[in-house]
Design an enzyme around this catalytic site. Structure first.
Site, PDB file in Angstrom:
ATOM      1  N   LYS A 217      17.509 -40.133  39.372  1.00 44.70           N
ATOM      2  CA  LYS A 217      16.521 -40.480  39.938  1.00 44.70           C
ATOM      3  C   LYS A 217      16.523 -42.231  40.088  1.00 44.70           C
ATOM      4  CE  LYS A 217      12.629 -39.724  37.489  1.00 44.70           C
ATOM      5  NZ  LYS A 217      11.602 -39.557  36.596  1.00 44.70           N
ATOM      6  N   GLU A 223      27.447 -41.430  34.326  1.00 41.91           N
ATOM      7  CA  GLU A 223      28.113 -40.338  34.845  1.00 41.91           C
ATOM      8  C   GLU A 223      27.947 -39.957  36.220  1.00 41.91           C
ATOM      9  OE1 GLU A 223      26.940 -39.977  30.380  1.00 41.91           O
ATOM     10  OE2 GLU A 223      26.234 -40.525  32.280  1.00 41.91           O
ATOM     11  N   GLY A 289      13.518 -34.998  33.406  1.00 40.88           N
ATOM     12  CA  GLY A 289      14.665 -34.310  33.890  1.00 40.88           C
ATOM     13  C   GLY A 289      14.957 -33.147  33.616  1.00 40.88           C
ATOM     14  N   ARG A 290      14.536 -32.473  32.345  1.00 43.24           N
ATOM     15  CA  ARG A 290      14.760 -31.017  31.841  1.00 43.24           C
ATOM     16  C   ARG A 290      13.671 -30.229  32.206  1.00 43.24           C
ATOM     17  NH1 ARG A 290      13.370 -34.623  27.887  1.00 43.24           N
ATOM     18  NH2 ARG A 290      11.822 -34.278  26.302  1.00 43.24           N
ATOM     19  N   GLU A 375      16.312 -31.127  23.396  1.00 40.54           N
ATOM     20  CA  GLU A 375      16.039 -32.744  23.772  1.00 40.54           C
ATOM     21  C   GLU A 375      14.224 -32.768  23.806  1.00 40.54           C
ATOM     22  OE1 GLU A 375      18.170 -35.008  26.943  1.00 40.54           O
ATOM     23  OE2 GLU A 375      16.473 -34.422  28.173  1.00 40.54           O
ATOM     24  N   HIS A 406      30.409  -8.454  21.088  1.00 38.79           N
ATOM     25  CA  HIS A 406      31.747  -8.447  20.323  1.00 38.79           C
ATOM     26  C   HIS A 406      32.120 -10.047  19.803  1.00 38.79           C
ATOM     27  CE1 HIS A 406      32.669  -4.505  21.736  1.00 38.79           C
ATOM     28  NE2 HIS A 406      31.492  -4.552  22.786  1.00 38.79           N
ATOM     29  N   LYS A 539      24.708 -44.066  24.706  1.00 39.29           N
ATOM     30  CA  LYS A 539      24.900 -44.244  25.964  1.00 39.29           C
ATOM     31  C   LYS A 539      25.304 -45.747  25.757  1.00 39.29           C
ATOM     32  CE  LYS A 539      22.232 -42.548  29.206  1.00 39.29           C
ATOM     33  NZ  LYS A 539      20.999 -42.084  29.460  1.00 39.29           N
TER      34      LYS A 539
END
Length: 575
Positions: A217, A223, A289-290, A375, A406, A539
């Site tokens: 954004k 990153e 964002g999520r 979050e 399993h 961060k």
């Protein structure tokens, strides 16, 4: 307007009644089903295409009555209406929360709020659909071959560069909807700043036929921008090696303009990177964002599956939004599932929640839900800044069945911890295969493999609910010394969600279902589910520590003893 001070749920009569019931609560699903012939019917609900069976949950009519009263006392319905109307319920950032607006139809006389509603001076519907139209037009250019790279070749691979919600959502949806991907197109996803990620994701790609989408954004995410620069360097090197790029700034800028687009609102930074601002697709502060996968963040997936399938995807979201808005609390699936989660975590001691999709295409769905749920609701203060009065949040985790059977189902079946589990399946698979040979004993020739798969889906929730008693184990001829190890206590809570098929619409419904579950829990706990300040400190410290990691002695000496020693050891080990 919503309340500026959240209701303290622990102060309500309904909460206190639940605490009374929980004291010594001894669930007995076998007895409940024996006594309530209509239990399965009564506790199975429909939300759009999703059939949701809550009957194997650890809930009685009395518990459910009090939970519904907690939802009423907390103002769940009123707060949801405030959210979809554009009130600033994200109080720490003073923002509206309007992810539901991303999937509102362009037209509809019955839209609530009415079409064209304005929030903070913005015509939300007009802006959303203008962006969608722009994304659709671009996607069609790539899909048709009209958009070509700098050498005139059509795009064959799209690489989405993002992190968090700019990655988890698109990659999950792409994996889930792979049967809808246009032949000849592939999407890859780069998120981790570990250089291994971008290196591996570009292996085997032809720079002449690769398009990068940089999703950030602010166009400043460390990153994402680091990986974008690495990708740009890869593009330049590859084109130059192929003799397709002159050694001039103009040529390099021209190549970026044909091989990079952005999902961002920072047009100046986009242009500085070399991307044509005309090829930047925006979204808004009222989309976290999520919650953004159905915005322009999903551009890579729109290219892959096409605008028509994406419209169906959005319609699925909207169908669940309308269910959440209109269904009475006692029939409202996200409300009921959210309330059960509160019951399990706040009263029965559950600390985690398993999501177990019996669909390989949903293999990234649990990871997606980890961000959405943790979050959002991993908070220890309420929206007015006061401390929470209850435990909040759950640790969400899971893997697809039958793989999980399993691996970790042992703990869910016979461990000492209560782990509520959501089982998700579809009736009609994308690949209806038969085992033509069989094995001559357990699997007959011609066995419908999806039916065998679904037998496991049904069996696991049945086993978790009803278990196996010591007498039943003995009746099988088991040696007495081994009997305790083969007893299953049962009364392990599950929810079963069944859909006709994993269509774009059904996937949108599943995502919206969990978005609204998160909303219900957050409202009851009185927290702001739409900020994420907890991700910021690490961060910030990373930027401060970076000089020390690069060998700055003064910066290294400024670290605490543990961090300094770890960095020193890293520097010693680094070649």
């Amino acid at each position: 307007m919503t309340e500026s001070v959240p209701v303290d749920p622990t102060s309500t009569e309904a909460w206190q009644q639940l605490a009374r019931i929980a004291d010594g609560f001894s669930p007995d699903l076998r007895a409940w089903f024996d006594a309530e012939a209509d239990r399965a019917e009564r506790l199975t609900f429909q939300a759009a295409d999703l059939t949701v069976d809550l009957s194997k949950g650890l809930v009685t009519d009395e518990v459910l009555q009090h939970l519904l009263q907690v939802a009423t006392d907390a103002g769940v319905a009123e707060r949801y209406q405030a959210m979809i109307s554009g009130e600033h319920i994200n109080v720490t950032e003073d923002r509206a929360v309007l992810h539901t607006a991303l999937r509102r139809p362009k037209e509809g006389a019955d839209l609530v709020p009415a079409a064209g509603f304005v929030v903070d001076g913005q015509d939300v519907d007009a802006d959303v659909h203008a962006t969608l139209d722009k994304v659709y037009a671009f996607a069609e250019k790539v899909r048709s071959g009209e958009w070509v790279g700098v050498t005139g070749k059509r795009i064959e691979t799209v690489v989405n560069i993002g992190i968090g919600g700019s990655d988890l959502g698109p990659v999950m949806v792409y994996e889930a909807l792979k049967p809808y991907v246009q032949e000849g197109l592939e999407v890859r996803f780069v998120s981790n700043i570990d250089p291994t990620d971008v290196s591996e994701k570009t292996v085997g790609l032809d720079p002449e036929t690769t398009l990068f989408i940089v999703a950030s954004k602010t166009f400043g995410t460390l990153e994402t921008l680091t990986n974008a620069r690495l990708a740009r360097d890869w593009l330049w090197r590859g084109l130059a090696a192929a003799g397709a790029l002159d050694d001039t700034d103009e040529a390099r800028t021209g190549a970026v303009a044909k091989h990079f687009v952005a999902v961002s609102t920072a047009l100046d930074k986009v242009a500085a990177f070399g991307i044509d601002p005309e090829n930047a697709f925006g979204f808004w502060d009222w989309v976290g964002g999520r919650y953004s996968v159905d915005s322009a963040i999903g551009t890579s997936v729109v290219i892959a599956i096409g605008p028509d399938a994406w419209r169906e995807f959005l319609a699925g979201f909207h169908a669940l939004d309308e269910h959440m808005r209109t269904a009475p609390l006692e029939q409202n699936v996200p409300v009921l599932m959210g309330l059960l989660n509160v019951w399990y975590s706040n009263f029965l001691g559950a600390q985690s929640h398993a999501v177990l999709p019996y669909s390989q295409y949903l293999h990234r769905f649990p990871a997606y839900l980890q961000q959405l749920t943790m979050e959002s609701n991993g908070k220890s203060v309420r929206w007015d800044g006061s401390p929470v009065t209850t435990d909040t949040g759950e640790v969400f985790w899971g893997e697809p069945g039958t793989n999980g059977q399993h691996a970790f189902y042992q703990l869910i079946h016979q461990g000492t911890r209560i782990v509520p589990a959501d089982f998700i399946a579809v009736a009609n698979p994308a690949h209806p295969l038969k085992d033509e040979s069989g094995d001559g004993s357990t699997v007959e020739p011609g066995q419908d493999v999806h039916a065998l798969f679904m037998a496991n889906f049904f069996a696991q929730s049945k086993a978790l609910a009803f278990g196996k008693t010591a007498d039943e184990v003995r009746a099988e001829g088991t040696a007495e010394a081994v009997v305790p190890a083969r007893v299953f206590s049962g009364n392990r809570p599950t929810t079963s969600i069944l859909a006709p098929a994993l269509t774009p619409s059904v996937l949108g419904q599943l995502i919206a279902l969990y978005e609204h579950i998160v909303f219900v829990e957050g409202t009851i706990w009185g927290i702001d589910s739409f900020d994420q300040w907890g991700v910021e400190l690490g961060k910030q410290l990373a930027l401060q520590i970076a000089p020390a990691v690069d060998g700055d002695v003064a910066a290294l000496e400024a670290q605490d003893g543990s961090t300094g020693a770890l960095i020193a050891k890293y520097l010693e080990l680094r070649d």
